[in-house]
Design a protein around this motif. Structure first.
Motif, PDB file in Angstrom:
ATOM      1  N   LYS A  47      28.540  16.197  50.252  1.00 47.92           N
ATOM      2  CA  LYS A  47      28.665  15.052  51.721  1.00 47.92           C
ATOM      3  C   LYS A  47      28.086  13.721  51.479  1.00 47.92           C
ATOM      4  O   LYS A  47      28.747  12.755  51.839  1.00 47.92           O
ATOM      5  N   THR A  48      26.842  14.018  50.518  1.00 47.81           N
ATOM      6  CA  THR A  48      26.429  12.538  50.399  1.00 47.81           C
ATOM      7  C   THR A  48      26.327  11.947  49.179  1.00 47.81           C
ATOM      8  O   THR A  48      25.924  10.762  49.068  1.00 47.81           O
ATOM      9  N   GLY A  49      27.105  12.681  47.759  1.00 50.94           N
ATOM     10  CA  GLY A  49      26.834  12.001  47.266  1.00 50.94           C
ATOM     11  C   GLY A  49      25.441  12.433  46.459  1.00 50.94           C
ATOM     12  O   GLY A  49      24.772  12.408  46.049  1.00 50.94           O
ATOM     13  N   PHE A  50      25.455  11.693  45.172  1.00 50.06           N
ATOM     14  CA  PHE A  50      23.949  12.413  43.378  1.00 50.06           C
ATOM     15  C   PHE A  50      23.007  10.943  44.353  1.00 50.06           C
ATOM     16  O   PHE A  50      23.295  10.146  44.573  1.00 50.06           O
ATOM     17  N   ARG A  51      21.847  11.194  44.341  1.00 45.61           N
ATOM     18  CA  ARG A  51      20.737  11.171  44.627  1.00 45.61           C
ATOM     19  C   ARG A  51      19.817  10.775  43.349  1.00 45.61           C
ATOM     20  O   ARG A  51      19.306  11.497  42.709  1.00 45.61           O
ATOM     21  N   GLN A  52      19.334   9.696  43.143  1.00 48.90           N
ATOM     22  CA  GLN A  52      18.655   9.961  41.804  1.00 48.90           C
ATOM     23  C   GLN A  52      17.254  10.059  41.844  1.00 48.90           C
ATOM     24  O   GLN A  52      16.887  10.034  42.860  1.00 48.90           O
ATOM     25  N   SER A  53      16.252  11.040  40.557  1.00 50.68           N
ATOM     26  CA  SER A  53      15.283  11.679  40.745  1.00 50.68           C
ATOM     27  C   SER A  53      14.720  10.451  40.630  1.00 50.68           C
ATOM     28  O   SER A  53      14.837   8.959  39.982  1.00 50.68           O
ATOM     29  N   LEU A  86      28.015  22.296  39.411  1.00 49.54           N
ATOM     30  CA  LEU A  86      28.789  20.944  39.550  1.00 49.54           C
ATOM     31  C   LEU A  86      29.414  20.576  38.367  1.00 49.54           C
ATOM     32  O   LEU A  86      28.789  20.039  37.510  1.00 49.54           O
ATOM     33  N   LYS A  87      30.509  20.058  37.752  1.00 53.56           N
ATOM     34  CA  LYS A  87      31.171  19.668  37.244  1.00 53.56           C
ATOM     35  C   LYS A  87      31.936  18.357  37.750  1.00 53.56           C
ATOM     36  O   LYS A  87      32.098  18.370  38.310  1.00 53.56           O
ATOM     37  N   VAL A  88      31.249  17.576  36.796  1.00 50.37           N
ATOM     38  CA  VAL A  88      31.623  16.014  37.137  1.00 50.37           C
ATOM     39  C   VAL A  88      32.252  15.235  35.873  1.00 50.37           C
ATOM     40  O   VAL A  88      32.083  15.121  35.028  1.00 50.37           O
ATOM     41  N   ALA A  89      33.172  14.435  36.027  1.00 51.98           N
ATOM     42  CA  ALA A  89      33.580  12.730  35.024  1.00 51.98           C
ATOM     43  C   ALA A  89      32.262  11.943  35.077  1.00 51.98           C
ATOM     44  O   ALA A  89      32.232  11.536  36.057  1.00 51.98           O
ATOM     45  N   VAL A  90      31.850  11.582  34.247  1.00 54.31           N
ATOM     46  CA  VAL A  90      31.136  10.828  33.861  1.00 54.31           C
ATOM     47  C   VAL A  90      31.928   9.473  33.487  1.00 54.31           C
ATOM     48  O   VAL A  90      32.122   9.626  31.942  1.00 54.31           O
ATOM     49  N   SER A  91      31.425   8.046  34.356  1.00 61.66           N
ATOM     50  CA  SER A  91      31.796   6.408  33.301  1.00 61.66           C
ATOM     51  C   SER A  91      30.562   6.699  32.644  1.00 61.66           C
ATOM     52  O   SER A  91      29.465   6.062  33.360  1.00 61.66           O
ATOM     53  N   ASP A 139      26.909   6.145  40.857  1.00 64.78           N
ATOM     54  CA  ASP A 139      27.914   5.500  41.390  1.00 64.78           C
ATOM     55  C   ASP A 139      29.221   5.980  40.370  1.00 64.78           C
ATOM     56  O   ASP A 139      30.231   5.838  40.293  1.00 64.78           O
ATOM     57  N   ARG A 140      28.951   6.320  39.113  1.00 63.76           N
ATOM     58  CA  ARG A 140      29.203   6.577  38.217  1.00 63.76           C
ATOM     59  C   ARG A 140      29.320   7.725  37.697  1.00 63.76           C
ATOM     60  O   ARG A 140      30.512   8.051  36.886  1.00 63.76           O
ATOM     61  N   ILE A 141      29.164   8.372  38.688  1.00 66.92           N
ATOM     62  CA  ILE A 141      30.083  10.399  38.411  1.00 66.92           C
ATOM     63  C   ILE A 141      30.758  10.581  39.819  1.00 66.92           C
ATOM     64  O   ILE A 141      30.207  10.277  40.694  1.00 66.92           O
ATOM     65  N   GLU A 142      31.471  11.619  39.471  1.00 68.08           N
ATOM     66  CA  GLU A 142      33.037  11.814  39.984  1.00 68.08           C
ATOM     67  C   GLU A 142      32.699  13.206  39.876  1.00 68.08           C
ATOM     68  O   GLU A 142      32.781  14.429  38.867  1.00 68.08           O
TER      69      GLU A 142
END
Length: 161
Positions: A47-53, A86-91, A139-142
Motif C-alpha cells: 500500500k505505502t511502499g518499503f520503509r527503512q528500518s 516479496l520478490k523485488v527488483a532493486v536498482s 525508492d530503489r526497490i520495486e
C-alpha cells in the motif's frame, strides 16, 4: 533457485536478473532480491511502499537478500502460515561490500556515498552463513512478486520455512 518451488508465486511481468551464487554484485545494475515479512506487513508495504528500518547489522535501510532461503526465514518466530516473501527488483547503485564484523563502514557506508551494503555469504557476519543486503533508499526497490508458503500438505521437507 530451487527454494522458489516451495512457494506459490504471484508476480508481474519483468525480466529475471539473478546474481550468480557467491558472485559479487556490480554497481548500477538491477537485480532480483527477496524480502521476508509477515502478511500484515506485506499488505502495508504494498500500500505505502518499503520503509527503512531504524537500525540493524548494516545500519539503517531496507534489508533484503539475493537468497530466497535467507528471506523465507523472516520474520523469525512467526508461524510459516503468516509469512510472505516479496520478490523485488532493486536498482543497486553503488554497492559496498561489508565482509567482517567491525568493518569501519559497517553502519556508515551511506555517509561515503554508497546506496547499498552487501554482506557476502560465509563471511562470518551472519550466523546462517547466507548473504544479506541493506538498501538505503526504498525508492530503489520495486515489488515484482509475492510468494506465499505452500500448504503443508503440498510442500516437502526441504521447504525453507
Amino acid at each position: 533457485m530451487c527454494a522458489e518451488r516451495d512457494f506459490r508465486q504471484i508476480s508481474v511481468s519483468r525480466p529475471d536478473f539473478r546474481l550468480r551464487r557467491y558472485s559479487e554484485p556490480g554497481c548500477d545494475r538491477v537485480y532480483n532480491m527477496y524480502h521476508g515479512t509477515s502478511r500484515e506487513a506485506a499488505a502495508s508495504i504494498l500500500k505505502t511502499g518499503f520503509r527503512q528500518s531504524s537500525d540493524g547489522m548494516l545500519g539503517q535501510g531496507v534489508y533484503l537478500s539475493w537468497d530466497l532461503k535467507k528471506a523465507s526465514r523472516y520474520p523469525l518466530g512467526l508461524p510459516k502460515s503468516e509469512k510472505v516473501v516479496l520478490k523485488v527488483a532493486v536498482s543497486v547503485g553503488r554497492v559496498k561490500k561489508i565482509d567482517r564484523q567491525g568493518h569501519h563502514l559497517q553502519k556508515r557506508w551511506r555517509e561515503r556515498g554508497y546506496d547499498q551494503a552487501w554482506c557476502p555469504p560465509k563471511c562470518g557476519m551472519v550466523p546462517s552463513g547466507l548473504e544479506e543486503d541493506c538498501v538505503w533508499d526504498p525508492d530503489r526497490i520495486e515489488i515484482i512478486g509475492i510468494m506465499y508458503p505452500k500448504d503443508s500438505s503440498t510442500s516437502n521437507d526441504s521447504s525453507p520455512f
